[in-house]
Scaffold this motif. Structure first.
Motif, PDB file in Angstrom:
ATOM      1  N   ARG A 169     -13.766   6.583 -10.009  1.00  0.00           N
ATOM      2  CA  ARG A 169     -13.028   7.207 -11.116  1.00  0.00           C
ATOM      3  C   ARG A 169     -13.179   8.712 -11.229  1.00  0.00           C
ATOM      4  O   ARG A 169     -13.350   9.244 -12.324  1.00  0.00           O
ATOM      5  N   ASP A 170     -13.124   9.411 -10.100  1.00  0.00           N
ATOM      6  CA  ASP A 170     -13.084  10.869 -10.205  1.00  0.00           C
ATOM      7  C   ASP A 170     -11.745  11.415  -9.722  1.00  0.00           C
ATOM      8  O   ASP A 170     -11.569  12.622  -9.568  1.00  0.00           O
ATOM      9  N   GLY A 171     -10.816  10.504  -9.451  1.00  0.00           N
ATOM     10  CA  GLY A 171      -9.480  10.952  -9.056  1.00  0.00           C
ATOM     11  C   GLY A 171      -9.349  11.265  -7.574  1.00  0.00           C
ATOM     12  O   GLY A 171      -8.306  11.713  -7.117  1.00  0.00           O
ATOM     13  N   ILE A 172     -10.435  11.024  -6.809  1.00  0.00           N
ATOM     14  CA  ILE A 172     -10.421  11.316  -5.371  1.00  0.00           C
ATOM     15  C   ILE A 172     -10.787  10.050  -4.597  1.00  0.00           C
ATOM     16  O   ILE A 172     -11.782   9.390  -4.905  1.00  0.00           O
ATOM     17  N   GLY A 173      -9.995   9.731  -3.617  1.00  0.00           N
ATOM     18  CA  GLY A 173     -10.265   8.555  -2.802  1.00  0.00           C
ATOM     19  C   GLY A 173     -11.584   8.721  -2.052  1.00  0.00           C
ATOM     20  O   GLY A 173     -12.005   9.836  -1.768  1.00  0.00           O
ATOM     21  N   ASP A 174     -12.246   7.616  -1.727  1.00  0.00           N
ATOM     22  CA  ASP A 174     -13.576   7.695  -1.124  1.00  0.00           C
ATOM     23  C   ASP A 174     -13.818   6.511  -0.185  1.00  0.00           C
ATOM     24  O   ASP A 174     -13.005   5.591  -0.098  1.00  0.00           O
ATOM     25  N   LEU A 175     -14.976   6.561   0.489  1.00  0.00           N
ATOM     26  CA  LEU A 175     -15.285   5.536   1.495  1.00  0.00           C
ATOM     27  C   LEU A 175     -15.415   4.147   0.871  1.00  0.00           C
ATOM     28  O   LEU A 175     -14.906   3.160   1.411  1.00  0.00           O
ATOM     29  N   ALA A 176     -16.086   4.069  -0.282  1.00  0.00           N
ATOM     30  CA  ALA A 176     -16.224   2.759  -0.922  1.00  0.00           C
ATOM     31  C   ALA A 176     -14.846   2.226  -1.320  1.00  0.00           C
ATOM     32  O   ALA A 176     -14.607   1.012  -1.312  1.00  0.00           O
ATOM     33  N   GLY A 177     -13.955   3.129  -1.639  1.00  0.00           N
ATOM     34  CA  GLY A 177     -12.578   2.739  -1.956  1.00  0.00           C
ATOM     35  C   GLY A 177     -11.891   2.104  -0.753  1.00  0.00           C
ATOM     36  O   GLY A 177     -11.110   1.156  -0.896  1.00  0.00           O
ATOM     37  N   VAL A 178     -12.178   2.620   0.420  1.00  0.00           N
ATOM     38  CA  VAL A 178     -11.597   2.036   1.628  1.00  0.00           C
ATOM     39  C   VAL A 178     -12.167   0.629   1.830  1.00  0.00           C
ATOM     40  O   VAL A 178     -11.429  -0.324   2.101  1.00  0.00           O
ATOM     41  N   THR A 179     -13.478   0.496   1.663  1.00  0.00           N
ATOM     42  CA  THR A 179     -14.112  -0.821   1.826  1.00  0.00           C
ATOM     43  C   THR A 179     -13.460  -1.848   0.906  1.00  0.00           C
ATOM     44  O   THR A 179     -13.186  -2.974   1.320  1.00  0.00           O
ATOM     45  N   GLU A 180     -13.168  -1.435  -0.327  1.00  0.00           N
ATOM     46  CA  GLU A 180     -12.523  -2.364  -1.278  1.00  0.00           C
ATOM     47  C   GLU A 180     -11.176  -2.885  -0.770  1.00  0.00           C
ATOM     48  O   GLU A 180     -10.727  -3.942  -1.192  1.00  0.00           O
ATOM     49  N   LYS A 181     -10.544  -2.110   0.093  1.00  0.00           N
ATOM     50  CA  LYS A 181      -9.189  -2.497   0.532  1.00  0.00           C
ATOM     51  C   LYS A 181      -9.162  -3.100   1.933  1.00  0.00           C
ATOM     52  O   LYS A 181      -8.091  -3.245   2.527  1.00  0.00           O
ATOM     53  N   LEU A 182     -10.321  -3.412   2.487  1.00  0.00           N
ATOM     54  CA  LEU A 182     -10.331  -3.945   3.855  1.00  0.00           C
ATOM     55  C   LEU A 182      -9.578  -5.259   3.983  1.00  0.00           C
ATOM     56  O   LEU A 182      -8.943  -5.524   5.004  1.00  0.00           O
ATOM     57  N   ASP A 183      -9.665  -6.089   2.955  1.00  0.00           N
ATOM     58  CA  ASP A 183      -8.940  -7.362   3.050  1.00  0.00           C
ATOM     59  C   ASP A 183      -7.433  -7.122   3.111  1.00  0.00           C
ATOM     60  O   ASP A 183      -6.709  -7.792   3.839  1.00  0.00           O
ATOM     61  N   TYR A 184      -6.991  -6.150   2.341  1.00  0.00           N
ATOM     62  CA  TYR A 184      -5.571  -5.787   2.390  1.00  0.00           C
ATOM     63  C   TYR A 184      -5.173  -5.382   3.812  1.00  0.00           C
ATOM     64  O   TYR A 184      -4.150  -5.813   4.345  1.00  0.00           O
ATOM     65  N   LEU A 185      -6.015  -4.541   4.437  1.00  0.00           N
ATOM     66  CA  LEU A 185      -5.684  -4.011   5.767  1.00  0.00           C
ATOM     67  C   LEU A 185      -5.757  -5.102   6.822  1.00  0.00           C
ATOM     68  O   LEU A 185      -4.942  -5.166   7.737  1.00  0.00           O
ATOM     69  N   SER A 186      -6.739  -5.985   6.673  1.00  0.00           N
ATOM     70  CA  SER A 186      -6.853  -7.034   7.671  1.00  0.00           C
ATOM     71  C   SER A 186      -5.692  -8.027   7.522  1.00  0.00           C
ATOM     72  O   SER A 186      -5.156  -8.524   8.509  1.00  0.00           O
ATOM     73  N   ASP A 187      -5.258  -8.244   6.313  1.00  0.00           N
ATOM     74  CA  ASP A 187      -4.093  -9.101   6.095  1.00  0.00           C
ATOM     75  C   ASP A 187      -2.818  -8.482   6.722  1.00  0.00           C
ATOM     76  O   ASP A 187      -1.979  -9.194   7.273  1.00  0.00           O
ATOM     77  N   LEU A 188      -2.732  -7.164   6.666  1.00  0.00           N
ATOM     78  CA  LEU A 188      -1.574  -6.490   7.264  1.00  0.00           C
ATOM     79  C   LEU A 188      -1.586  -6.661   8.785  1.00  0.00           C
ATOM     80  O   LEU A 188      -0.545  -6.661   9.430  1.00  0.00           O
ATOM     81  N   GLY A 189      -2.785  -6.785   9.340  1.00  0.00           N
ATOM     82  CA  GLY A 189      -2.884  -7.086  10.768  1.00  0.00           C
ATOM     83  C   GLY A 189      -3.267  -5.917  11.656  1.00  0.00           C
ATOM     84  O   GLY A 189      -3.147  -6.006  12.869  1.00  0.00           O
ATOM     85  N   VAL A 190      -3.742  -4.816  11.036  1.00  0.00           N
ATOM     86  CA  VAL A 190      -4.101  -3.656  11.862  1.00  0.00           C
ATOM     87  C   VAL A 190      -5.528  -3.797  12.398  1.00  0.00           C
ATOM     88  O   VAL A 190      -6.345  -4.531  11.850  1.00  0.00           O
ATOM     89  N   ASP A 191      -5.809  -3.077  13.510  1.00  0.00           N
ATOM     90  CA  ASP A 191      -7.083  -3.272  14.214  1.00  0.00           C
ATOM     91  C   ASP A 191      -8.038  -2.103  14.127  1.00  0.00           C
ATOM     92  O   ASP A 191      -9.228  -2.245  14.315  1.00  0.00           O
ATOM     93  N   MET A 192      -7.477  -0.928  13.975  1.00  0.00           N
ATOM     94  CA  MET A 192      -8.317   0.270  14.019  1.00  0.00           C
ATOM     95  C   MET A 192      -7.911   1.154  12.861  1.00  0.00           C
ATOM     96  O   MET A 192      -6.718   1.369  12.641  1.00  0.00           O
ATOM     97  N   LEU A 193      -8.893   1.631  12.095  1.00  0.00           N
ATOM     98  CA  LEU A 193      -8.597   2.474  10.944  1.00  0.00           C
ATOM     99  C   LEU A 193      -9.033   3.896  11.257  1.00  0.00           C
ATOM    100  O   LEU A 193     -10.220   4.152  11.458  1.00  0.00           O
ATOM    101  N   TRP A 194      -8.078   4.783  11.336  1.00  0.00           N
ATOM    102  CA  TRP A 194      -8.408   6.205  11.516  1.00  0.00           C
ATOM    103  C   TRP A 194      -8.506   6.813  10.124  1.00  0.00           C
ATOM    104  O   TRP A 194      -7.540   6.809   9.381  1.00  0.00           O
ATOM    105  N   LEU A 195      -9.681   7.318   9.813  1.00  0.00           N
ATOM    106  CA  LEU A 195      -9.886   7.936   8.507  1.00  0.00           C
ATOM    107  C   LEU A 195      -9.827   9.451   8.626  1.00  0.00           C
ATOM    108  O   LEU A 195     -10.583  10.044   9.410  1.00  0.00           O
ATOM    109  N   SER A 196      -8.986  10.082   7.842  1.00  0.00           N
ATOM    110  CA  SER A 196      -8.999  11.544   7.801  1.00  0.00           C
ATOM    111  C   SER A 196     -10.393  11.982   7.351  1.00  0.00           C
ATOM    112  O   SER A 196     -11.125  11.216   6.754  1.00  0.00           O
ATOM    113  N   PRO A 197     -10.780  13.234   7.647  1.00  0.00           N
ATOM    114  CA  PRO A 197     -12.191  13.645   7.616  1.00  0.00           C
ATOM    115  C   PRO A 197     -12.988  13.250   6.371  1.00  0.00           C
ATOM    116  O   PRO A 197     -12.510  13.397   5.247  1.00  0.00           O
TER     117      PRO A 197
END
Ligand code: GLC
Ligand code: CA
Length: 539
Positions: free
Chosen positions: A25-53
């Protein structure tokens, strides 16, 4: 142990970490935020996640200005958050690709602080210093050199003033980079995107740029320089070869012939590169089908000799593809799915940019204060100072500005699109109340469900993954090609326009249609009557 898929069967998804999901809740996306959405990404079917810096950074270029290569940016979370993300991604059979910015660092990096402290500092030559500036341009500023009072010399920055260029000619700098990259690979990072890597080879003595036809910027003479290739081979020999990371280099200005030098397997540099040729061509939008045909054909010819390619339409430096290439007014769903079909059926590893799977559009900026990208705001200010036509600049940045693709991911129709409970660091794009994951996921006929189906098809069909590529003659608006593998042909037919078009196809039965973005096909004796942005794959 996680092992990434072969490049041919892999689909990469780019996460612009600042704008993906905010967990605290600071208005900026973060690593833990990505972890929360892993199920979404795996359901979409992608294999590799490139994270901007996500390395430490004062964010003068949104993380593309690193102040500590072995630490996590405060806003992104902690090293433990990254460990958790790696572990949880691997559990779901997805890898993590990091974005390493090695052409320059932040001026707040301790290396630069030491380097600028005195002329005889051992790290002085880790950056590029000169008594007098030469004539080089900067991407972001009017000039590539900044005077530093302390020692009375200038330092070079091809990007912003706060992004001093590293001097790869220094052996001790390279040794430190090798050590640092190895540290990340030991940690379990599965892939690396090498940012702006076409610029690391600098000719001896920093010679002035001499104008050459077809070159626009006054630093083109050292883009993709031979020395850069040597440095990359050294990095492979000393570090990369001991591991098996997926590697992709961002190499602006490379020609198909030049690109081969990066990806030819015998040269041991990169798996694939991002070549940005089509972005450098202003006419591209006018006739996308024929231009894409020429473009992909040209690159395929060279790179397929003994290399591989990366295929993408969107990223954090570009405007939204459905707005600039597609038709976000009349054929939003059709054009978004048609373009998805195009990248997911090409020869090369496809990269999907976050939000494109729900058809996110250009943001709809109306005034300068809504922009956050320094590249954009500096450009406007410079035009203003020079008395140029600021209205034209404004029009241009509203359409092409990089912030168009940096607005928060649209998850649902609650406040801030479900991205954050706090006000986001940048405004939401228009239409987020309607265009979001919740409105599309699991629902027939949506862009999201098409992406999911198309990704599965790409990964499951050997022609699409491994087949050769043959261009097919067509009407001007149609881009048609075959992917051929072990005697079987898969035909891809794309109408890249908002008007109907006809296309002659080889004979086929209805049950050979692998995917299409209209509910049914319109056939006649000579083939298909394509509707606007219709995409059909037949196998
Ligand atoms: C690359 C990045 C871009 C950044 C620049 C400087 O082009 O993609 O976002 O501004 O390098 O690091
Ligand atoms: Ca946050």
């Amino acid at each position: 142990m996680f092992h990434h898929k072969p490049l041919e069967e892999m689909v990469v998804y780019q996460i612009y970490t600042r704008s993906f999901n905010d967990s605290n809740r600071d208005g900026i996306g973060d690593l833990a935020g990505v972890t929360e959405k892993l199920d979404y990404l795996s359901d979409l079917g992608v294999d590799m996640l490139w994270l901007s810096p996500f390395c430490s950074s004062p964010n003068d270029d949104m993380g593309y200005d690193i102040s500590d290569y072995q630490n996590i940016m405060t806003e992104m979370g902690t090293m433990e958050d990254l460990d958790t993300l790696l572990e949880e991604a691997h559990k779901r059979n997805m890898g993590i690709m990091m974005d390493l910015v090695l052409n320059h660092s932040s001026d707040e990096h301790s290396w630069f602080i030491e380097s600028r402290s005195s002329k005889d500092n051992p790290k002085r030559d880790w950056y590029i210093w000169a008594d007098e500036p030469n004539n080089w341009d900067s991407y972001f500023c009017p000039e590539a050199w900044e005077y530093d009072e302390k020692t009375g010399q200038y330092y070079c920055h091809i990007f912003g003033v706060k992004q001093p260029d590293l001097n790869w000619r220094s052996e001790s700098l390279r040794a430190e980079i090798h050590r640092m990259v190895e540290w990340w690979l030991e940690k379990g990072i599965d892939g690396i995107r090498f940012d702006a890597i076409h610029l690391i080879g600098r000719p001896e003595g920093n010679p002035d740029y001499v104008h050459a036809p077809g070159e626009s910027k006054r630093f083109c003479h050292f883009r993709n320089h031979e020395l850069g290739h040597q440095y990359l081979q050294e990095l492979s020999e000393k570090v990369m070869n001991k591991y098996d990371p997926v590697t992709v280099g961002e190499t602006g200005g490379s020609t198909p012939e030049g690109a081969r030098l990066y990806v030819d397997k015998s040269r041991n540099e990169f798996d694939m590169i991002f070549h940005l040729g089509f972005l450098e061509d202003d006419e591209f939008e006018d006739n996308p089908a024929q231009n894409y045909k020429k473009f992909y054909e040209k690159w395929y010819k060279q790179l397929s000799i003994d290399g591989w390619d990366a295929v993408f339409l969107g990223n954090h430096d570009l405007a939204r593809v459905v707005s600039v290439i597609g038709d976000d007014e009349k054929y939003w769903r059709e054009s978004a799915t048609c373009l998805a079909t195009m990248i997911l059926t090409q020869w090369g590893t496809p990269y999907i940019y976050q939000g494109d799977e729900i058809g996110m559009m250009n943001a709809g900026f109306t005034s300068l204060d809504q922009f956050r990208d320094p590249h954009t705001t500096i450009r406007y200010r410079v035009a203003e100072e020079k008395g140029e036509d600021t209205e034209a600049v404004m029009k241009d940045i509203i359409k092409w500005g990089r912030d168009n693709s940096r607005t928060p991911m649209q998850w649902d129709s609650t406040a801030n699109g479900g991205f954050s409970e706090a006000e986001p660091w940048i405004m939401m794009a228009r239409n987020w109340e309607h265009i979001n994951v919740e409105a599309q996921k699991g629902k027939a006929g949506t862009i999201h469900s098409y992406y999911k189906k198309m990704i599965a098809l790409r990964k499951g069909d050997r022609n699409l993954a491994y087949g050769t590529m043959e261009m097919v003659d067509s009407e001007a608006a149609v881009f048609a090609y075959n992917r051929v593998y072990e005697g079987r042909t898969v035909q891809v037919i794309l109408n890249l326009s908002s008007s109907p078009a006809a296309h002659r196809t080889a004979d086929f039965e209805d049950d050979q249609v692998l995917i299409s973005n209209y509910p049914s096909l319109r056939k006649n004796v000579s083939g298909l009557m394509l509707r606007p942005w219709e995409a059909v794959v037949i196998g």
